[in-house]
Design an enzyme around this catalytic site. Sequence first.
Site, PDB file in Angstrom:
ATOM      1  N   ILE A  24     127.124  25.599  -3.082  1.00 45.74           N
ATOM      2  CA  ILE A  24     125.660  25.555  -3.092  1.00 45.74           C
ATOM      3  C   ILE A  24     125.106  25.745  -4.507  1.00 45.74           C
ATOM      4  O   ILE A  24     123.945  26.098  -4.692  1.00 45.74           O
ATOM      5  CB  ILE A  24     125.067  26.618  -2.136  1.00 45.74           C
TER       6      ILE A  24
ATOM      7  N   ALA B  13     134.514  32.927  -3.207  1.00 37.29           N
ATOM      8  CA  ALA B  13     135.570  33.043  -4.222  1.00 37.29           C
ATOM      9  C   ALA B  13     136.692  33.953  -3.751  1.00 37.29           C
ATOM     10  O   ALA B  13     137.872  33.680  -3.989  1.00 37.29           O
ATOM     11  CB  ALA B  13     134.982  33.563  -5.531  1.00 37.29           C
TER      12      ALA B  13
ATOM     13  N   GLU C  99     125.322  37.713  -4.690  1.00 32.57           N
ATOM     14  CA  GLU C  99     124.187  38.526  -4.259  1.00 32.57           C
ATOM     15  C   GLU C  99     123.981  39.815  -5.052  1.00 32.57           C
ATOM     16  O   GLU C  99     122.872  40.360  -5.077  1.00 32.57           O
ATOM     17  CB  GLU C  99     124.349  38.839  -2.765  1.00 32.57           C
TER      18      GLU C  99
END
Length: 741
Positions: free
Chosen positions: A468, A512, A707
């Site tokens: 994304i 990841a 995040e």
Amino acid sequence: MKSGYIGAAVNRVDGYLKVRGEAKYAAEYQAEQLCYGVVVSSSIAKGKIKTLDASKALALDGVLQVFSHENRTSLPWFDRSYKDEDQPPGSPFRPFYSNEIQFNMQPIALVVAESFELARYAATLIDVEYKAVDFNADFLNSQEKAYEAKKGKSGWKPPKSRGNASKALKHADVLVEATYFHPAEHHNPLELHASTVVVEADDTFTVYDKTQGVFNSQQYLMNIFGLSKAEVHVKAPYIGGAFGSGLRPQYQLFMAFMAAKALKRSVRVVLTRQQMFSFGHRPMTTQQLSLAASSKGKLVGIKHEAIAETSQFEEYTENVVNWSGMLYDCPDVDLSYKLLKLDTYTPLDMRAPGGATGVYAFEAAIDELACKAGVDPLQFRLLNYAEQEQNEKLPFSSKELKACYAIAADKFGWARRNPIPGQLREGDNLLGVGMATGVWEAQQQQVMAKAKLSPDGQLVVSCGTADIGTGTYTVMSQIAAETLGLPIEDVSFLLGDSDLPMAPLQGGSWTASSVGPAVLSVCEGLKEKLLKEAAGLPHSGFKGAKVEEVLFKDGMLCLKGDPSVQLSIAALMKQRNLAILEHQTASMPDPKQSQYGKYTHSAVFVEVKVDAELGNVQVSRVVVAVAAGRILNPKTARSQVLGGVVWGISMALEEESVMDKQYGRFINHDLAEYHVAVNADVHDIEVIFVEEEDDVINPLGVKGLGEIGIVGVPAAISNAIYNATGKRLRALPFTLDKLLE
């Protein structure tokens, strides 16, 4: 040739395609006889459609059909058929299920025509008569209707209390009580949600969808329309941002597929920016915090209560208060999380869901408590530092938060901070500094990967994950290239295709740390197969060698104990007459992970300038130190954290979806009125990665970064504004009217 790719600042391997406009997104795929669908949205928040007259639209030459509840495909309309990977408990929204209206801007019709312009015009000719009923979209004035959340979506953890917080608060030396408000926010990725459904010659379907999980979209369509995997092929090789909005299949996917199946024509449906405000958002949340400390600054009690919105038909939950129970050492903690049902659409995960909300309020309250106790906010956090995860009493797999504090504080110049608010000025501006802690979960999911090696040394590794914009293409290519000792130019990584090996949604900062180990594992498997083939060659020198005794570098196999024994991969495959060498594997979390608390940590330091007369706030400087295990690529990693920090600035100063309670609709539903941070709002940001080794989290020692960048930033800005002005602002965003009150 460079072989040490892991940890190197490699440029994005997909970068050239993107800057040249060659990377195609969901609404850019063409098909023969492609037609276009435009969604018609409801204008009321609750009630029923009495009549829906499409005759004027259907009278236009080129309009193929108008779909609504009156003529939609006959489908199995029960909950099990609508399951998706990110669905909360309840009964999911079904487009065109009936004439019932459940929220404002609900899709009520789809106009399909030969051209987009015609479909858009025809959509304006649909006449709808409603029977409206009373509804409730007033979050702040309905708090008494909130109820304790008992169950939640996948990953939600019911908060755990401990000790006797009420008693601790009652007898404490220092007490802070405050209420914080977090408004609704919308994701607003640059790429609008779109689906292009291509009807193939064999009556199967190729679907180009804006999604963070091709398998989720595929399973959704299979369930609803009763199709097999062979009949539905979903692709999403490139995504123009999502931030959580692509976790669940959105209604344009259903509509495009329904229309294509019914008309036997390829169909594209693209939502408008206004419609992007109709299918999920970061929920409005109020948080009541009571914190207590000793006169020396030791935490003795925490009480954190949150009320968050959800829809009438689903129970969306977030881990909002849990962070307060685990972040610092405190014996008495009382946590409560309640839901309030409104006549709106179900909220949706948005970058760092729950964490961005809960940590903001908690870290702002911690700062207030520290200042009231007369303790430096950084020293207060160190005094209450938790050496183990507090909610579950588990050791951390790794935790270098103290190093984050020390390095960032030194770089920022925290020691020069003036603790007395409003003392520093620069022209018309009051200057202030603040800091906060950031924390986010570090997780690993089960993932499958496949690798194919050809005689010319070209390696293709594939996994059905997504990218994304996080750099998945690049870091996976790095892992594969280093593991097999190949130049990265000879490595291709394929993703975003439901025909590829299984992967979970891209979310939760786990890509990841989940896909990476799978890529490592599948390439290690290829190494084993290559060595076996080499050992089978007469006089090769590799007979009896173990894989750890062989160096794979520069496209060669070399015996570590005798460098003269070497063989190129190309020569090996030619001599063994191998047209292709393949391996497929599954990677999953080690069971021992359950014995540890697994988190990424950060320390955020912020300087603000506040116009003393106008109340404008400028974030002039940010220093953020992040401990996230092994960094695969410092360039893409820095971009991830930078993006999170910019969003934190945006969240603190600008972002707010305003609900018109009279109509039950978000009224600033475009990028002119929904404000986000722009270049003029972003100044000096420094990202520091702190060394952290973690042999528990996964074989690569990698933690996610998507995040952690946003968590802690709004609180640090809030605390800096207090240091500049002496005012405690507790309702996001911190706009000038609140400072001037």
